[in-house]
Design a protein around this motif. Structure first.
Motif, PDB file in Angstrom:
ATOM      1  N   GLY A  49       1.030  -1.302   0.058  1.00  0.00           N
ATOM      2  CA  GLY A  49       0.199   0.032  -0.172  1.00  0.00           C
ATOM      3  C   GLY A  49       0.885   1.321  -0.082  1.00  0.00           C
ATOM      4  O   GLY A  49       0.586   2.180  -0.719  1.00  0.00           O
ATOM      5  N   LEU A  53       1.185   4.047  -2.971  1.00  0.00           N
ATOM      6  CA  LEU A  53       1.054   5.542  -2.559  1.00  0.00           C
ATOM      7  C   LEU A  53       2.094   6.495  -3.191  1.00  0.00           C
ATOM      8  O   LEU A  53       2.107   7.462  -3.722  1.00  0.00           O
ATOM      9  N   ALA A  56       2.137   6.702  -7.091  1.00  0.00           N
ATOM     10  CA  ALA A  56       1.206   7.651  -7.397  1.00  0.00           C
ATOM     11  C   ALA A  56       1.469   9.067  -7.224  1.00  0.00           C
ATOM     12  O   ALA A  56       1.514  10.092  -7.944  1.00  0.00           O
ATOM     13  N   ALA A  57       2.069   9.140  -6.068  1.00  0.00           N
ATOM     14  CA  ALA A  57       2.533  10.637  -5.434  1.00  0.00           C
ATOM     15  C   ALA A  57       3.875  11.108  -6.493  1.00  0.00           C
ATOM     16  O   ALA A  57       3.939  12.153  -6.942  1.00  0.00           O
ATOM     17  N   LEU A  98      -7.691   0.636  -0.559  1.00  0.00           N
ATOM     18  CA  LEU A  98      -7.066   2.054  -0.583  1.00  0.00           C
ATOM     19  C   LEU A  98      -5.872   2.079  -1.645  1.00  0.00           C
ATOM     20  O   LEU A  98      -5.778   2.990  -2.326  1.00  0.00           O
ATOM     21  N   ALA A  99      -5.161   1.015  -1.706  1.00  0.00           N
ATOM     22  CA  ALA A  99      -4.153   1.120  -2.558  1.00  0.00           C
ATOM     23  C   ALA A  99      -4.633   1.263  -4.255  1.00  0.00           C
ATOM     24  O   ALA A  99      -3.973   1.963  -5.042  1.00  0.00           O
ATOM     25  N   TYR A 102      -5.275   4.971  -4.378  1.00  0.00           N
ATOM     26  CA  TYR A 102      -4.252   5.865  -4.471  1.00  0.00           C
ATOM     27  C   TYR A 102      -3.698   5.684  -5.927  1.00  0.00           C
ATOM     28  O   TYR A 102      -3.413   6.854  -6.585  1.00  0.00           O
ATOM     29  N   LEU A 103      -3.398   4.663  -6.632  1.00  0.00           N
ATOM     30  CA  LEU A 103      -3.171   4.631  -7.825  1.00  0.00           C
ATOM     31  C   LEU A 103      -4.074   5.339  -8.930  1.00  0.00           C
ATOM     32  O   LEU A 103      -3.596   5.837  -9.901  1.00  0.00           O
ATOM     33  N   ALA A 105      -6.238   7.615  -8.081  1.00  0.00           N
ATOM     34  CA  ALA A 105      -6.086   9.061  -8.019  1.00  0.00           C
ATOM     35  C   ALA A 105      -4.857   9.596  -8.677  1.00  0.00           C
ATOM     36  O   ALA A 105      -4.709  10.677  -9.421  1.00  0.00           O
ATOM     37  N   GLY A 106      -3.832   8.750  -8.819  1.00  0.00           N
ATOM     38  CA  GLY A 106      -2.518   9.088  -9.299  1.00  0.00           C
ATOM     39  C   GLY A 106      -2.738   9.281 -10.771  1.00  0.00           C
ATOM     40  O   GLY A 106      -2.191  10.466 -11.486  1.00  0.00           O
ATOM     41  N   THR A 133      -4.384   1.249 -13.909  1.00  0.00           N
ATOM     42  CA  THR A 133      -4.506   0.452 -12.682  1.00  0.00           C
ATOM     43  C   THR A 133      -5.221  -0.745 -12.403  1.00  0.00           C
ATOM     44  O   THR A 133      -4.987  -1.729 -11.779  1.00  0.00           O
TER      45      THR A 133
END
Length: 376
Positions: A49, A53, A56-57, A98-99, A102-103, A105-106, A133
């Motif tokens: 996870g 993140l 993606a960041a 959640l992981a 994150y991806l 959203a990235g 993703t």
């Protein structure tokens, strides 16, 4: 290995494209970031996870510092895919979801910042999320589910084999009990009757002086008792009894065996060569049974005398029996070589060998059985 190839692909791709777009400081910082987040793909599964993140960041950060009017280069596309696969394969429940978020959203953030994704068009957002993703995440979930299914099938097969072995063991135990009951019904009662009648006949002759008849009846009585004792041991063994009677006889019981055959009219001499050794349980029983069969053959087919020799060596023990061959009219008819086959079978279980036949130039029969003590 996967993390290494992923790192190599992303860094080489960015090395050629990024140097033409980013200023030197941003370029080297982003290149180092790609190397770090891709190297993190080789980290523990529980960190999947955090790795997702970070991937993606980094993708969003690379787009934010992109100079205006420049075409976005490929950065960590391979790292994003592998991070999505890891999250789907190694995480469960909330951390896995959640992981994925994150991806996703990235990917959406990068698309929105560089203009390739229209945030007002849901089809564009869905397509970029699925391609970037969701597909890799689903492949990871499928791989884990398939592996768990295969493991369950293997465990089920192991359980079925264990159940089959247990059923076979139970069936064998039932057969042993049935054999024991049949032996008792068919043999024990008749042998008991022989002993009782022989004892009654001997007592009827007690008023007279000792005679060959009374001696023979005493031998029959003694032999029947010995046969019953031996049979009882076998029955207890077949019943898996833990009582003392279930112990199979060994060389420590050889004196009793000699007394029984002597009472039956067989003069027996036993000699020992070498240093006596304690034999392993099954070997001790096998040697005793071979000696017993040799004495039985001498009693039935010999001329009233037998010499038994036990020769101990460092790695083997040899049992030899020599007895005069009876006159033809005294030989007892029997199944051909059944006793010799039994001896050969017992000796063969211990990698030994058997030899037998008339002694050249003499009227004696000799049989020799050699057992290996070390199994070789």
């Amino acid at each position: 290995m996967v993390a290494g190839f992923c790192l190599l692909a992303d860094t080489l791709d960015f090395f050629y494209e990024g140097s033409q777009v980013y200023p030197p400081v941003s370029y080297w910082c982003l290149l180092a970031g790609i190397a770090l987040v891709d190297a993190a793909l080789a980290s523990s599964a529980r960190l999947s996870g955090i790795v997702a993140l970070a991937q993606a960041a980094l993708a969003v950060a690379g787009t934010l510092v992109l100079p205006g009017g420049s075409a976005p280069p490929d950065m960590n596309d391979a790292g994003m895919l592998i991070a999505a696969y890891r999250a789907g394969a190694w995480l469960n429940g909330r951390p896995a979801v959640l992981a994925l978020l994150y991806l996703a959203a990235g990917v959406i953030g990068v698309g929105a910042l560089d203009g390739t994704t229209d945030l007002t068009e849901w089809r564009s957002i869905l397509l970029s999320t699925v391609k970037g993703t969701l597909l890799a995440w689903l492949v990871g979930r499928y791989t884990t589910a398939r592996g768990a299914h295969i493991a369950e099938l293997e465990q089920r097969a192991v359980r079925e084999r264990e159940m089959a072995r247990q059923d076979l063991a139970n069936a064998i135990a039932e057969d042993r009990s049935a054999i024991a009951r049949d032996l008792h019904d068919v043999i024990a009662h008749h042998v008991s009757a022989i002993g009782v009648h022989a004892g009654a006949a001997r007592l009827g002759l007690a008023a007279k002086e000792a005679s060959p008849v009374s001696t023979a009846l005493a031998a029959v009585e003694t032999s029947s008792r010995a046969a019953l004792l031996d049979l009882r041991r076998l029955l207890d063994f077949l019943h898996d009894s833990s009582a003392e009677g279930a112990r199979q006889p060994g060389l420590s019981d050889l004196d009793q065996l000699i007394q029984a055959v002597s009472a039956a009219g067989l003069e027996t001499n036993v000699s020992v060569q070498g240093t006596r050794q304690e034999l392993e349980g099954s070997l001790d029983i096998a040697v005793y049974r071979v000696v017993q069969e040799m004495l039985t053959n001498a009693l039935r087919h010999g001329d009233g005398h037998v010499d038994i020799t036990l020769c101990y060596d460092t790695s083997r023990i040899t049992v030899t029996a020599v007895n005069p061959i009876a006159a033809p009219e005294r030989l007892v008819e029997d199944s051909p070589h059944r006793g010799l086959e039994g001896i050969s079978s017992r000796v063969g279980m211990f990698n030994g060998f058997v030899s037998y036949g008339p002694v050249p130039g003499e009227a004696d029969w000799k049989i020799s059985a050699t057992f290996s003590m070390d199994g070789t």
